[in-house]
Design a protein around this motif. Sequence first.
Motif, PDB file in Angstrom:
ATOM      1  N   ALA A 231       0.838  -1.199   0.000  1.00 17.95           N
ATOM      2  CA  ALA A 231       0.000   0.000   0.000  1.00 17.95           C
ATOM      3  C   ALA A 231       0.874   1.251   0.000  1.00 17.95           C
ATOM      4  N   VAL A 232       0.729   2.056  -1.019  1.00 19.80           N
ATOM      5  CA  VAL A 232       1.369   3.364  -1.214  1.00 19.80           C
ATOM      6  C   VAL A 232       2.864   3.369  -0.884  1.00 19.80           C
ATOM      7  N   SER A 233       3.574   2.331  -1.330  1.00 16.76           N
ATOM      8  CA  SER A 233       5.016   2.286  -1.097  1.00 16.76           C
ATOM      9  C   SER A 233       5.805   1.759  -2.287  1.00 16.76           C
ATOM     10  N   VAL A 234       5.143   1.382  -3.359  1.00 17.21           N
ATOM     11  CA  VAL A 234       5.872   0.858  -4.515  1.00 17.21           C
ATOM     12  C   VAL A 234       6.790   1.923  -5.109  1.00 17.21           C
ATOM     13  N   ASP A 235       6.466   3.200  -4.884  1.00 16.85           N
ATOM     14  CA  ASP A 235       7.257   4.306  -5.436  1.00 16.85           C
ATOM     15  C   ASP A 235       8.592   4.501  -4.729  1.00 16.85           C
ATOM     16  N   TYR A 236       8.806   3.780  -3.618  1.00 17.70           N
ATOM     17  CA  TYR A 236      10.067   3.903  -2.886  1.00 17.70           C
ATOM     18  C   TYR A 236      11.049   2.783  -3.221  1.00 17.70           C
ATOM     19  N   LEU A 237      10.627   1.786  -3.974  1.00 18.25           N
ATOM     20  CA  LEU A 237      11.477   0.630  -4.252  1.00 18.25           C
ATOM     21  C   LEU A 237      12.544   0.985  -5.284  1.00 18.25           C
ATOM     22  N   ASN A 238      13.803   0.830  -4.910  1.00 19.73           N
ATOM     23  CA  ASN A 238      14.876   1.114  -5.868  1.00 19.73           C
ATOM     24  C   ASN A 238      15.424  -0.147  -6.523  1.00 19.73           C
ATOM     25  N   LYS A 239      14.884  -1.308  -6.145  1.00 16.74           N
ATOM     26  CA  LYS A 239      15.218  -2.571  -6.799  1.00 16.74           C
ATOM     27  C   LYS A 239      13.910  -3.305  -7.132  1.00 16.74           C
ATOM     28  N   PRO A 240      13.050  -2.691  -7.920  1.00 12.59           N
ATOM     29  CA  PRO A 240      11.715  -3.262  -8.105  1.00 12.59           C
ATOM     30  C   PRO A 240      11.702  -4.626  -8.785  1.00 12.59           C
ATOM     31  N   LEU A 241      12.580  -4.856  -9.739  1.00 13.45           N
ATOM     32  CA  LEU A 241      12.559  -6.159 -10.402  1.00 13.45           C
ATOM     33  C   LEU A 241      12.867  -7.281  -9.424  1.00 13.45           C
ATOM     34  N   GLU A 242      13.853  -7.049  -8.557  1.00 13.75           N
ATOM     35  CA  GLU A 242      14.200  -8.064  -7.571  1.00 13.75           C
ATOM     36  C   GLU A 242      13.046  -8.319  -6.610  1.00 13.75           C
ATOM     37  N   VAL A 243      12.394  -7.254  -6.173  1.00  9.00           N
ATOM     38  CA  VAL A 243      11.267  -7.409  -5.251  1.00  9.00           C
ATOM     39  C   VAL A 243      10.111  -8.133  -5.926  1.00  9.00           C
ATOM     40  N   PHE A 244       9.825  -7.791  -7.177  1.00 10.26           N
ATOM     41  CA  PHE A 244       8.704  -8.434  -7.874  1.00 10.26           C
ATOM     42  C   PHE A 244       9.016  -9.901  -8.169  1.00 10.26           C
ATOM     43  N   ARG A 245      10.269 -10.221  -8.426  1.00 12.06           N
ATOM     44  CA  ARG A 245      10.637 -11.635  -8.585  1.00 12.06           C
ATOM     45  C   ARG A 245      10.412 -12.396  -7.285  1.00 12.06           C
ATOM     46  N   GLU A 246      10.759 -11.754  -6.171  1.00 12.18           N
ATOM     47  CA  GLU A 246      10.554 -12.381  -4.873  1.00 12.18           C
ATOM     48  C   GLU A 246       9.068 -12.541  -4.562  1.00 12.18           C
ATOM     49  N   MET A 247       8.255 -11.551  -4.905  1.00 16.73           N
ATOM     50  CA  MET A 247       6.813 -11.687  -4.708  1.00 16.73           C
ATOM     51  C   MET A 247       6.289 -12.871  -5.501  1.00 16.73           C
ATOM     52  N   HIS A 248       6.756 -13.007  -6.732  1.00 16.52           N
ATOM     53  CA  HIS A 248       6.341 -14.134  -7.569  1.00 16.52           C
ATOM     54  C   HIS A 248       6.755 -15.452  -6.926  1.00 16.52           C
ATOM     55  N   ARG A 249       7.947 -15.514  -6.395  1.00 16.85           N
ATOM     56  CA  ARG A 249       8.452 -16.748  -5.785  1.00 16.85           C
ATOM     57  C   ARG A 249       7.616 -17.172  -4.585  1.00 16.85           C
ATOM     58  N   VAL A 250       7.261 -16.231  -3.719  1.00 15.11           N
ATOM     59  CA  VAL A 250       6.562 -16.596  -2.478  1.00 15.11           C
ATOM     60  C   VAL A 250       5.059 -16.752  -2.660  1.00 15.11           C
ATOM     61  N   LEU A 251       4.512 -16.284  -3.781  1.00 14.24           N
ATOM     62  CA  LEU A 251       3.092 -16.491  -4.053  1.00 14.24           C
ATOM     63  C   LEU A 251       2.829 -17.934  -4.472  1.00 14.24           C
ATOM     64  N   LYS A 252       1.684 -18.443  -4.066  1.00 15.48           N
ATOM     65  CA  LYS A 252       1.222 -19.722  -4.582  1.00 15.48           C
ATOM     66  C   LYS A 252       0.802 -19.548  -6.045  1.00 15.48           C
TER      67      LYS A 252
END
Length: 279
Positions: free
Chosen positions: A186-207
Amino acid sequence: MLRAFSKGPAAASRGSAARSSAVNRRTMLGGMMAGTSLLSTGRSGPAVAATSFSEIEKVLDDPKFPAKWPFRPADFQRYDEQPDTVFYSQPRYVAHIDEHAINALTRFYGQNFPESGRTDTALLDICSSWISHYPQGYTAGKVAGLGMNEDELKRNTQLTEWVVRDLNADPRLPYPDNTFDVVTNAVSVDYLNKPLEVFREMHRVLKPGGTAYMSFSNRCFPTKAIQIWTSTGDADHVWIVGSYFHYSVESGWGAPKCADITPTTRTDPMYVVYATKKA
């Protein structure tokens, strides 16, 4: 009540080099979005919100993502590059969007989350704080929060567990593969300076079949938001977040979508960009 600042002239105080870079990024985004970009008009002042819901929601209908990742390292620099642990060392028990926008986000969550009360359901709130804006009384077998400030996380009664982690320093999520049904930010994606890495991690931990929901407004701490965010407008932000899904895991996400959940009353704009992990 103290809130994050609306994005405006303060974000333009980064010096001539940064302004020149911002102009180049406006040109690039305007071309890629083929008329959808609010910046294709050449506005040089503060970003302006979209004038209709459909204008925002259609941004990702035909996003025309380039073949290669279009951003440069400079796009993810911030005016304040001191460690985020310093900036977030003191708890902030504040709302970063107004009450109407909060209520809209909570309603959206209620309409899209798995049924409350299921013990086999797990949710993760990244960049979490003292409140997650989940529906009141919503429960699941696991509601994990990952954020920057221990005191804030301790106060979040919607969490069943929490961990302090600076994703800009270490974008790894400390959870096993295929753990969560939902990931929220919530209202924090604009602070991520390594977004690809974070989104890969989100994909990994999601079912498989799980969904990540990235919500944002036009408010931020401008010294901590990434440069590409502070130099672009609402429609561009939708495109940018959609691109994070698109480029992070090749063929790993379903097509990203946007929901404009801005209330009809005069309020902060509110958008959710989301995508589902392919089975």
